[in-house]
Design an enzyme around this catalytic site. Sequence first.
Site, PDB file in Angstrom:
ATOM      1  N   ARG A  76       7.461  -6.444  -9.753  1.00 34.80           N
ATOM      2  CA  ARG A  76       8.688  -6.957 -10.359  1.00 34.80           C
ATOM      3  C   ARG A  76       8.548  -8.470 -10.488  1.00 34.80           C
ATOM      4  NH1 ARG A  76       9.722  -2.594 -11.942  1.00 34.80           N
ATOM      5  NH2 ARG A  76      11.577  -1.341 -11.541  1.00 34.80           N
TER       6      ARG A  76
ATOM      7  N   GLU B  47      13.275 -11.032 -17.804  1.00 41.35           N
ATOM      8  CA  GLU B  47      12.452 -10.180 -18.651  1.00 41.35           C
ATOM      9  C   GLU B  47      13.230  -9.826 -19.916  1.00 41.35           C
ATOM     10  OE1 GLU B  47       9.865  -7.439 -16.387  1.00 41.35           O
ATOM     11  OE2 GLU B  47      10.781  -5.965 -17.700  1.00 41.35           O
TER      12      GLU B  47
ATOM     13  N   HIS C 242       6.237  -4.963 -19.774  1.00 42.52           N
ATOM     14  CA  HIS C 242       6.645  -3.929 -18.812  1.00 42.52           C
ATOM     15  C   HIS C 242       6.135  -2.550 -19.253  1.00 42.52           C
ATOM     16  CE1 HIS C 242       9.889  -3.116 -15.555  1.00 42.52           C
ATOM     17  NE2 HIS C 242       9.041  -2.107 -15.578  1.00 42.52           N
TER      18      HIS C 242
ATOM     19  N   MET D  65       0.848  -1.198   0.000  1.00 39.54           N
ATOM     20  CA  MET D  65       0.000   0.000   0.000  1.00 39.54           C
ATOM     21  C   MET D  65       0.885   1.251   0.000  1.00 39.54           C
ATOM     22  SD  MET D  65      -3.016   1.206  -0.228  1.00 39.54           S
ATOM     23  CE  MET D  65      -4.007  -0.280  -0.270  1.00 39.54           C
ATOM     24  N   GLY D  66       1.752   1.316  -1.010  1.00 38.01           N
ATOM     25  CA  GLY D  66       2.552   2.524  -1.215  1.00 38.01           C
ATOM     26  C   GLY D  66       1.772   3.475  -2.121  1.00 38.01           C
ATOM     27  N   ARG D  67       2.505   4.343  -2.788  1.00 35.58           N
ATOM     28  CA  ARG D  67       1.817   5.343  -3.630  1.00 35.58           C
ATOM     29  C   ARG D  67       0.997   4.678  -4.738  1.00 35.58           C
ATOM     30  NH1 ARG D  67       7.006   7.893  -3.138  1.00 35.58           N
ATOM     31  NH2 ARG D  67       7.478   6.553  -4.911  1.00 35.58           N
ATOM     32  N   ILE D  68       1.584   3.663  -5.387  1.00 37.00           N
ATOM     33  CA  ILE D  68       0.866   3.025  -6.499  1.00 37.00           C
ATOM     34  C   ILE D  68      -0.310   2.204  -5.959  1.00 37.00           C
ATOM     35  CG2 ILE D  68       1.069   1.341  -8.393  1.00 37.00           C
ATOM     36  CD1 ILE D  68       4.037   2.285  -8.658  1.00 37.00           C
TER      37      ILE D  68
HETATM   38  C1  DGY Z   1       9.705   1.700 -12.629  1.00 32.20           C
HETATM   39  O1  DGY Z   1       9.644   2.909 -12.640  1.00 32.20           O
HETATM   40  O2  DGY Z   1      10.333   1.074 -11.796  1.00 32.20           O
HETATM   41  C2  DGY Z   1       8.963   0.983 -13.694  1.00 32.20           C
HETATM   42  O3  DGY Z   1       9.046  -0.390 -13.560  1.00 32.20           O
HETATM   43  C3  DGY Z   1       9.463   1.413 -15.061  1.00 32.20           C
HETATM   44  O4  DGY Z   1      10.789   1.032 -15.166  1.00 32.20           O
END
Ligand code: DGY
Length: 320
Positions: free
Chosen positions: A231, A260, A279, A148-151
């Site tokens: 990730r 990846e 990605h 539950m960070g910014r994203i």
């Molecule tokens: C990030 O900002 O870490 C995204 O994965 C794009 O690289």
Amino acid sequence: MPKHPVMGDGLPPALVELLGTDVEVLPWDDTPQSPALARAVGIITYGHPTVDGSLMDRVPHLKIISNHGVGVDHIDVAAAEARRIPVGNTPGCLDASTADMTLALLLAVARNVVVGDRFARSPEFTHYDPSILIGQEVTGSTLGIVGMGRIGKQVAKRARAFDMRVLYHNRNRDESAERDLGVTYATLDQLLADSDFVSLNCPLTPATTGLISRREFGLMKRSAFLINVARGPVVDHDALYEALVRHTIAGAALDVTAPEPLPRDHRLLTLGNLIIAPHLGSASNRTRRRMIEMTVENLFAGLRGDELPYRVKSRSGFPA
Ligand code: DGY
């Protein structure tokens, strides 16, 4: 005026353009006799290449490592701090676009958008058939957000528009998020057991590497979906393959993998209940432009010896 030699691997042309004429971009070369390492005063990365202490020690004039992106799991930030080399990244500007992508993948995998696209282009599609490709209703379902960070918060905000019940798991409870976003804290096990969709939005750290493995897939509902925009190494890919093949979960959508990209013959690529994106989390025009600007602002501040506007501090634990 001599240019600042800066090393980077395959940098976006728009970034190179913004660096301007004061910077000489050296192609990435970390071989033993590399002239680039001997000359570089700055390094620009974007999720790769790996920059560890031993590489830093081979760049005698290094003043700044500027990452075009927020995730810095490829950089040993503590090693940089020990050498007094500042590390910059691009926090904040990509939260909304990455959350948008999380929802895009969630909706796509739940409602068979990719499979449906393939089917609609094929000769098998001859008439509307109300009994095919019936997906999982998103509205009113339960979403579990890991990180539950910014994203994660932006994902929660969007989920509310779908009347979703939102559980979250985080290193620390976030009471202001609970109040403002109506999310409910859960242990990881509770979250996995209760969620219809599990969204990984945590950074990659030692604590999150392999976080979702056989045991965790075993806790998820058979009807549940996993979405990973964090990730690749957060998910054990062998365990994911087994869960998808045995239908112990319904499906998955990955924006990131380990490695990846996956090798073209990787067995995950054979599965119909998996969507993979290359990605694209932050790949929107406005976000990518801002990421470039922040990367360049950090680089020039570091070259001048000024405090970076967006500096990474070393940390451990999970999640930020
Ligand atoms: C990030 O900002 O870490 C995204 O994965 C794009 O690289």
